[in-house]
Motif scaffolding. Structure first.
Motif, PDB file in Angstrom:
ATOM      1  N   HIS A 179     -45.455  48.589  35.857  1.00  0.00           N
ATOM      2  CA  HIS A 179     -46.580  47.675  35.717  1.00  0.00           C
ATOM      3  C   HIS A 179     -47.546  47.906  36.873  1.00  0.00           C
ATOM      4  O   HIS A 179     -47.128  47.896  38.046  1.00  0.00           O
ATOM      5  N   PHE A 180     -48.821  48.106  36.553  1.00  0.00           N
ATOM      6  CA  PHE A 180     -49.845  48.327  37.584  1.00  0.00           C
ATOM      7  C   PHE A 180     -50.109  47.013  38.295  1.00  0.00           C
ATOM      8  O   PHE A 180     -50.378  45.990  37.666  1.00  0.00           O
ATOM      9  N   VAL A 181     -50.067  47.061  39.684  1.00  0.00           N
ATOM     10  CA  VAL A 181     -50.258  45.834  40.450  1.00  0.00           C
ATOM     11  C   VAL A 181     -51.372  45.952  41.497  1.00  0.00           C
ATOM     12  O   VAL A 181     -51.997  44.939  41.829  1.00  0.00           O
ATOM     13  N   GLN A 182     -51.609  47.126  42.056  1.00  0.00           N
ATOM     14  CA  GLN A 182     -52.579  47.215  43.176  1.00  0.00           C
ATOM     15  C   GLN A 182     -53.181  48.621  43.233  1.00  0.00           C
ATOM     16  O   GLN A 182     -52.516  49.604  42.876  1.00  0.00           O
ATOM     17  N   VAL A 183     -54.457  48.656  43.722  1.00  0.00           N
ATOM     18  CA  VAL A 183     -55.134  49.955  43.900  1.00  0.00           C
ATOM     19  C   VAL A 183     -56.177  49.821  45.013  1.00  0.00           C
ATOM     20  O   VAL A 183     -56.779  48.759  45.176  1.00  0.00           O
ATOM     21  N   THR A 184     -56.381  50.923  45.737  1.00  0.00           N
ATOM     22  CA  THR A 184     -57.473  51.008  46.729  1.00  0.00           C
ATOM     23  C   THR A 184     -58.183  52.346  46.522  1.00  0.00           C
ATOM     24  O   THR A 184     -57.557  53.365  46.194  1.00  0.00           O
ATOM     25  N   GLY A 185     -59.477  52.345  46.747  1.00  0.00           N
ATOM     26  CA  GLY A 185     -60.258  53.580  46.612  1.00  0.00           C
ATOM     27  C   GLY A 185     -60.791  53.777  45.217  1.00  0.00           C
ATOM     28  O   GLY A 185     -61.617  54.646  44.993  1.00  0.00           O
ATOM     29  N   LEU A 186     -60.346  53.016  44.241  1.00  0.00           N
ATOM     30  CA  LEU A 186     -60.795  53.117  42.854  1.00  0.00           C
ATOM     31  C   LEU A 186     -60.944  51.705  42.284  1.00  0.00           C
ATOM     32  O   LEU A 186     -60.209  50.782  42.671  1.00  0.00           O
ATOM     33  N   PRO A 187     -61.844  51.521  41.319  1.00  0.00           N
ATOM     34  CA  PRO A 187     -61.948  50.195  40.676  1.00  0.00           C
ATOM     35  C   PRO A 187     -60.711  49.940  39.793  1.00  0.00           C
ATOM     36  O   PRO A 187     -60.130  50.856  39.216  1.00  0.00           O
ATOM     37  N   ARG A 188     -60.347  48.623  39.634  1.00  0.00           N
ATOM     38  CA  ARG A 188     -59.142  48.260  38.859  1.00  0.00           C
ATOM     39  C   ARG A 188     -59.333  48.582  37.389  1.00  0.00           C
ATOM     40  O   ARG A 188     -58.360  48.832  36.670  1.00  0.00           O
ATOM     41  N   GLY A 189     -60.609  48.600  36.958  1.00  0.00           N
ATOM     42  CA  GLY A 189     -60.827  48.862  35.542  1.00  0.00           C
ATOM     43  C   GLY A 189     -60.395  50.252  35.111  1.00  0.00           C
ATOM     44  O   GLY A 189     -60.159  50.496  33.925  1.00  0.00           O
ATOM     45  N   VAL A 190     -60.321  51.175  36.112  1.00  0.00           N
ATOM     46  CA  VAL A 190     -59.902  52.533  35.767  1.00  0.00           C
ATOM     47  C   VAL A 190     -58.478  52.525  35.192  1.00  0.00           C
ATOM     48  O   VAL A 190     -58.133  53.342  34.328  1.00  0.00           O
ATOM     49  N   PHE A 191     -57.644  51.570  35.651  1.00  0.00           N
ATOM     50  CA  PHE A 191     -56.220  51.569  35.279  1.00  0.00           C
ATOM     51  C   PHE A 191     -55.915  50.600  34.123  1.00  0.00           C
ATOM     52  O   PHE A 191     -54.756  50.299  33.849  1.00  0.00           O
ATOM     53  N   GLU A 192     -57.019  50.124  33.482  1.00  0.00           N
ATOM     54  CA  GLU A 192     -56.771  49.178  32.389  1.00  0.00           C
ATOM     55  C   GLU A 192     -55.975  49.842  31.273  1.00  0.00           C
ATOM     56  O   GLU A 192     -55.120  49.232  30.648  1.00  0.00           O
ATOM     57  N   ARG A 193     -56.269  51.130  31.065  1.00  0.00           N
ATOM     58  CA  ARG A 193     -55.544  51.868  30.043  1.00  0.00           C
ATOM     59  C   ARG A 193     -54.103  52.075  30.416  1.00  0.00           C
ATOM     60  O   ARG A 193     -53.225  52.164  29.537  1.00  0.00           O
ATOM     61  N   TRP A 194     -53.886  52.202  31.688  1.00  0.00           N
ATOM     62  CA  TRP A 194     -52.543  52.532  32.162  1.00  0.00           C
ATOM     63  C   TRP A 194     -51.890  51.341  32.900  1.00  0.00           C
ATOM     64  O   TRP A 194     -51.089  51.522  33.803  1.00  0.00           O
ATOM     65  N   SER A 195     -52.194  50.132  32.474  1.00  0.00           N
ATOM     66  CA  SER A 195     -51.607  48.979  33.178  1.00  0.00           C
ATOM     67  C   SER A 195     -50.089  48.902  32.955  1.00  0.00           C
ATOM     68  O   SER A 195     -49.354  48.422  33.815  1.00  0.00           O
ATOM     69  N   LEU A 196     -49.600  49.336  31.827  1.00  0.00           N
ATOM     70  CA  LEU A 196     -48.163  49.384  31.547  1.00  0.00           C
ATOM     71  C   LEU A 196     -47.785  50.799  31.170  1.00  0.00           C
ATOM     72  O   LEU A 196     -48.398  51.397  30.285  1.00  0.00           O
ATOM     73  N   LEU A 197     -46.818  51.339  31.886  1.00  0.00           N
ATOM     74  CA  LEU A 197     -46.388  52.718  31.645  1.00  0.00           C
ATOM     75  C   LEU A 197     -44.883  52.736  31.369  1.00  0.00           C
ATOM     76  O   LEU A 197     -44.054  52.514  32.277  1.00  0.00           O
ATOM     77  N   PRO A 198     -44.519  53.050  30.147  1.00  0.00           N
ATOM     78  CA  PRO A 198     -43.084  53.256  29.909  1.00  0.00           C
ATOM     79  C   PRO A 198     -42.616  54.486  30.661  1.00  0.00           C
ATOM     80  O   PRO A 198     -43.389  55.420  30.896  1.00  0.00           O
ATOM     81  N   LEU A 199     -41.378  54.532  31.035  1.00  0.00           N
ATOM     82  CA  LEU A 199     -40.854  55.627  31.842  1.00  0.00           C
ATOM     83  C   LEU A 199     -40.848  56.948  31.065  1.00  0.00           C
ATOM     84  O   LEU A 199     -40.765  58.022  31.669  1.00  0.00           O
ATOM     85  N   ASP A 200     -40.899  56.878  29.786  1.00  0.00           N
ATOM     86  CA  ASP A 200     -40.899  58.130  29.038  1.00  0.00           C
ATOM     87  C   ASP A 200     -42.316  58.651  28.769  1.00  0.00           C
ATOM     88  O   ASP A 200     -42.522  59.608  28.037  1.00  0.00           O
ATOM     89  N   THR A 201     -43.356  58.016  29.385  1.00  0.00           N
ATOM     90  CA  THR A 201     -44.739  58.488  29.215  1.00  0.00           C
ATOM     91  C   THR A 201     -44.907  59.816  29.982  1.00  0.00           C
ATOM     92  O   THR A 201     -44.491  59.919  31.140  1.00  0.00           O
ATOM     93  N   PRO A 202     -45.556  60.835  29.368  1.00  0.00           N
ATOM     94  CA  PRO A 202     -45.691  62.168  30.044  1.00  0.00           C
ATOM     95  C   PRO A 202     -46.807  62.180  31.094  1.00  0.00           C
ATOM     96  O   PRO A 202     -47.846  62.829  30.916  1.00  0.00           O
ATOM     97  N   VAL A 203     -46.587  61.377  32.119  1.00  0.00           N
ATOM     98  CA  VAL A 203     -47.528  61.321  33.254  1.00  0.00           C
ATOM     99  C   VAL A 203     -46.720  61.460  34.514  1.00  0.00           C
ATOM    100  O   VAL A 203     -45.527  61.150  34.545  1.00  0.00           O
ATOM    101  N   PRO A 204     -47.373  61.954  35.621  1.00  0.00           N
ATOM    102  CA  PRO A 204     -46.607  62.174  36.854  1.00  0.00           C
ATOM    103  C   PRO A 204     -46.009  60.899  37.435  1.00  0.00           C
ATOM    104  O   PRO A 204     -44.936  60.952  38.047  1.00  0.00           O
ATOM    105  N   ILE A 205     -46.669  59.737  37.231  1.00  0.00           N
ATOM    106  CA  ILE A 205     -46.101  58.485  37.769  1.00  0.00           C
ATOM    107  C   ILE A 205     -44.776  58.199  37.080  1.00  0.00           C
ATOM    108  O   ILE A 205     -43.772  57.877  37.730  1.00  0.00           O
ATOM    109  N   ALA A 206     -44.744  58.296  35.745  1.00  0.00           N
ATOM    110  CA  ALA A 206     -43.512  58.049  35.009  1.00  0.00           C
ATOM    111  C   ALA A 206     -42.459  59.106  35.343  1.00  0.00           C
ATOM    112  O   ALA A 206     -41.269  58.815  35.419  1.00  0.00           O
TER     113      ALA A 206
END
Length: 861
Positions: A52-79
């Motif tokens: 679950h996305f909770v905090q960001v610095t250096g970028l606006p929060r709206g950038v992560f609206e798409r990625w506010s919830l990331l299942p662990l099986d999502t093919p992204v480096p965070i997951a």
């Protein structure tokens, strides 16, 4: 050194952060710059398998609206970093596009280098920290270690914040639970107080017993009232049950394991409406209805038992009283004690019992058809009175008790007492009608008996005229005619009174009604006299007359059956003896004797018999007075007779001595005078001894001294003593004796028996021979004394053995009249008997029979 300082500053900031949000903010604002990144984003593992996305610095929060919830099986480096729990290092944009070609439009791709660090504590993933650098760079080992160290510190800060948040939540939860518990306790206490108040006000007794100890944890006031004393909390049930005793409805005592509460605790099964009687220690008793049930916990275990007691003693008493009242009313309705009926306000009879219908001579069909009304039941002369009383009865449903006559269907009249009551529930009037016929008849019978008693009591001597008055009273009061016959001990029955309601029929009744028959003739009248039981011929017809007249002394029997429709024959009984008969007859087809008339006849007979017995006793007492006077006269004469020659002889001796002076009196003259005196003294002594013997016999004080004696020897001695007397009166006494007759008797009393019999023979058989005989036959000793004197008339033979009795006048024959009485009593005391055979003018024979061995009981006074 610079990195250490930056790490220390980050650690310091992290230590000040208390919540997860604060830690995430510090990480984003401090940890990222400390590692030289331009952007920093924080994802936390909010639920298993999802970041679950909770905090960001250096970028606006709206950038992560798409990625506010990331299942662990999502093919992204965070997951990927989260899945592998290992850092993901991307040195350049080209490397990123090469590894993740599908993510070209991700905002994080703007920097030239990226790092994705998992936040792990003890291999437990808490989140991921994403770092973006402005320039491409290769991550040295030192950079990587420093970044991992910072990530570790951040992970520990997150863990600490999470623990703190959990602690805070637990404290808050505990506080909330405590507050809720306090509120719940307060409410429970309030509800408990309310429940206690309700339970104390309940009319039933309540008891709560815990399991398995059996201790009472709650009892209300009603339970203590039933117990008549307080019941302390904590009292064990088994201790309480020892102070009371329970009984089943059939009277069997309750066993310890049969009590309802004990059964509930043992089996867990409920008890409903069980009735039992309880005996207290003070002996009082009451009945309760018990219902009991278990109290179960969440695991369905029985933790207690609750019992509800209802004292139903009064209820049972009232129910029993109601049932008894209903039963009594039902029995009254069904019985013939009184007539009962229900009517409406107009007097129409709606319901009636059999006694009422029988009383008025109506059938139940008249009631069912509505044809029976009170007006038609009142006799004509009472209708005005009845109309007034019935009007009050029908208008208000209440009337005072009053007497009147009712008219039967057959025209007969019935005296009754009436009363009524309004039955509100049924809107009907209940009227009771009590038949006074028996009462009126009883009143008439009492008046008749009182008048008869007054007539019988007018004189001590009951004459035929008095009995005639009684018969006339009976013929006018309780019967149509009356006949009184008396049966003396000796002689034929005698008709003493005849009375008829029609005087012209009295003479015919006297002639033709049968007289009691001789003892050997039989017949119903003789049976009445012998049995002492009355004879009731309710329907007297010609056949009854032939049966009654059989064996009687009546001369004519024609037409007597027409003179009576009912006949009652009652014996006059007194001391187990029948004195006569009272016969009552009823004429007319409407008159019949019943059981009540039988009782009246018996009472009349009892009073007549009592009057006859009183008259007999009066005559006996008069006779006893005459006997006493005669005895006193005879006794004074008999006692004076020996005193006169005794006095003369004494006077002669005194004159003889005085006239001789000092001279000697001739012994012959003195001896002759002394002999005369001795004879008179013996005679006087005999008279006194007879009087003493009579007194002893009357008091039962005659004592026998038994010994072996010879009857013939005693007889010879007595005859020798009376030899001179026999010569003087001119009697020749002959003794006919055989072998000795020996038995156990009293010598002196046996001499007295022989002396009395011989004296009696010499007195009444003077100048004629006397025969004395003694012999033994069939184990019995016999002694007979026969004279040829004046004899005894038949009517005197039964009474000469009585005291002061004699068959002839005392003027011609002296004596006290005690000899034969004393003789009979002595012989009976010896177990024997004395008999008499006599013929007037030809003499008498007295025979004594004695057993040879007298039982010891006969020697007892």
């Amino acid at each position: 050194m610079e990195r250490l300082l930056r790490l220390q500053m980050v650690t310091s900031k992290l230590s000040q952060a208390l919540t997860t949000e604060q830690v995430a903010s510090v990480i984003a604002q401090q940890a990222g710059p400390a590692m030289g990144s331009a952007e920093c984003a924080i994802y936390l593992l909010s639920e298993p398998g999802v970041l679950h996305f909770v905090q960001v610095t250096g970028l606006p929060r709206g950038v992560f609206e798409r990625w506010s919830l990331l299942p662990l099986d999502t093919p992204v480096p965070i997951a990927e970093a989260a899945r592998r729990v290992e850092p993901v290092w991307v040195e350049s944009l080209g490397a990123f596009r090469e590894r993740y070609p599908a993510l070209g439009d991700v905002p994080l791709l703007q920097p030239r280098a990226l790092a994705f660090l998992p936040l792990v504590v003890e291999r437990r993933l808490l989140g991921v920290m994403a770092l973006g650098f402005e320039q491409e760079q290769g991550f040295t080992q030192e950079d990587r270690e420093f970044a991992c160290l910072v990530a570790k510190q951040c992970a520990q800060a997150l863990e600490r914040a999470s623990l703190y948040a959990r602690e805070r939540e637990l404290r808050e939860e505990a506080e909330r639970v405590r507050a809720e518990a306090e509120e719940h306790r307060r409410r429970l206490e309030e509800e408990h107080r309310r429940l206690q108040a309700v339970l104390r006000q309940m009319p039933h007794g309540i008891m709560l017993v815990e399991a398995p100890t059996g201790r009472m944890t709650m009892v209300n006031v009603q339970t203590e009232r039933m117990n008549r004393g307080p019941l302390p909390l904590g009292l064990r049930l088994e201790e309480y049950l020892t102070s009371v005793r329970g009984l089943h409805p059939d009277g069997r005592p309750y066993a310890p394991d049969e009590w309802p509460v004990v059964r509930v605790l043992a089996t867990g099964e409920a008890v409903r409406g069980e009735i039992l009687d309880i005996l207290r220690e003070d002996g009082s008793r009451f009945t309760v209805e018990v219902s009991a049930g278990p109290v179960r916990d969440a695991e369905d275990r029985v933790t207690a038992a609750v019992a509800i007691f209802e004292d139903i003693t009064e209820r049972l008493r009232m129910e029993r009283a109601v049932r008894e009242g209903e039963a009594v009313f039902r029995r009254i309705m069904e019985s013939g004690l009184m007539g009962l009926c229900f009517c409406d306000r107009d007097g129409l009879i709606l319901e009636a019992n059999e006694a009422f219908l029988s009383l008025v001579g109506q059938g139940r069909e008249a009631v069912r058809q509505g044809r029976l009304h009170w007006r038609q039941l009142v006799v004509p002369e009472h209708r005005e009175l009845g109309r007034r009383e019935l009007r009050e009865l029908w208008s208000r449903g209440v009337s005072s008790t009053f007497e009147m006559e009712l008219l039967r269907t057959d025209g007969g009249r019935v005296p009754v007492m009436m009363g009524s009551a309004w039955v509100e529930e049924q809107e009907r009037i209940l009227t009771y009608v009590l038949d006074l016929s028996d009462l009126k008849r009883a009143e008439g019978a009492l008046r008749f008996l009182a008048t008869a008693s007054r007539i019988l009591g007018q004189s001590l001597e009951l004459t035929d005229a008095t009995l005639q008055d009684v018969a006339r009273l009976a013929s006018r009061s309780v019967a149509s005619w009356c006949v009184i016959d008396l049966t003396p001990l000796e002689g034929r029955p005698r008709r003493v009174a005849v009375a008829h309601r029609e005087p012209e029929l009295e003479e015919r009744l006297r002639r033709e009604w049968p007289l009691p028959a001789p003892p050997d003739s039989g017949g119903p009248l003789l049976e009445v006299m012998h049995s002492g039981e009355p004879l009731l011929l309710r329907d007297f017809d010609a056949e009854g007359w032939r049966s009654l007249a059989s064996g009687t002394t009546c001369a004519r029997a024609e037409g007597m059956a027409e003179m009576a429709c009912s006949v009652l024959v009652v014996p006059l009984r007194s001391h187990e003896r029948t004195l006569g008969l009272v016969t009552l007859g009823a004429c007319g087809p409407w008159q019949r004797f019943g059981l009540e008339d039988l009782s009246l006849g018996q009472e009349l007979a009892r009073r007549v018999a009592a009057a006859l017995e009183s008259a007999r006793l009066f005559l006996d007492s008069q006779h006893a007075v005459r006997l006493r006077d005669d005895f006193l006269a005879v006794a004074s004469h008999e006692l004076k007779t020996p005193l006169t020659p005794l006095r003369l002889q004494v006077q002669s001796l005194r004159r003889m001595v005085e006239s001789r002076g000092d001279a000697v009196v001739a012994p012959e003259r003195v001896l002759r005078a002394v002999q005369v005196c001795d004879a008179q003294v013996r005679k006087l002594t005999g008279l006194v001894n007879d009087l003493l013997d009579v007194s002893r016999l009357a008091q039962g004080r005659l004592v026998l001294q038994l010994e072996e004696v010879d009857l013939l020897s005693i007889t010879r001695e007595v005859l020798a003593q009376f030899a001179d007397e026999a010569v003087r009166v001119g009697c020749q006494v002959e003794l006919l004796a055989g072998t000795p007759v020996v038995g156990r008797w009293d010598r002196l009393r046996l001499e007295q028996v022989v002396t009395n019999l011989l004296t009696n023979a010499l007195k009444y058989g003077a100048g004629r021979p006397i025969f004395v005989r003694g012999w033994q036959e069939a184990g019995v000793a016999r002694l007979s004394v026969r004279d040829e004197g004046i004899g005894i008339a038949p009517e005197h033979r039964t009474r000469i053995f009585g005291k002061f009795e004699r068959a002839v006048s005392e003027r011609h024959y002296g004596g006290l009249g005690l000899g034969l009485h004393i003789t009979q009593q002595i012989v009976q005391a010896l177990g024997g008997s004395i008999g008499l055979e006599s013929e007037l003018g030809r003499g008498s024979t007295f025979t004594v029979e004695l057993p040879l061995g007298v039982r010891d009981m006969l020697a007892t006074p």
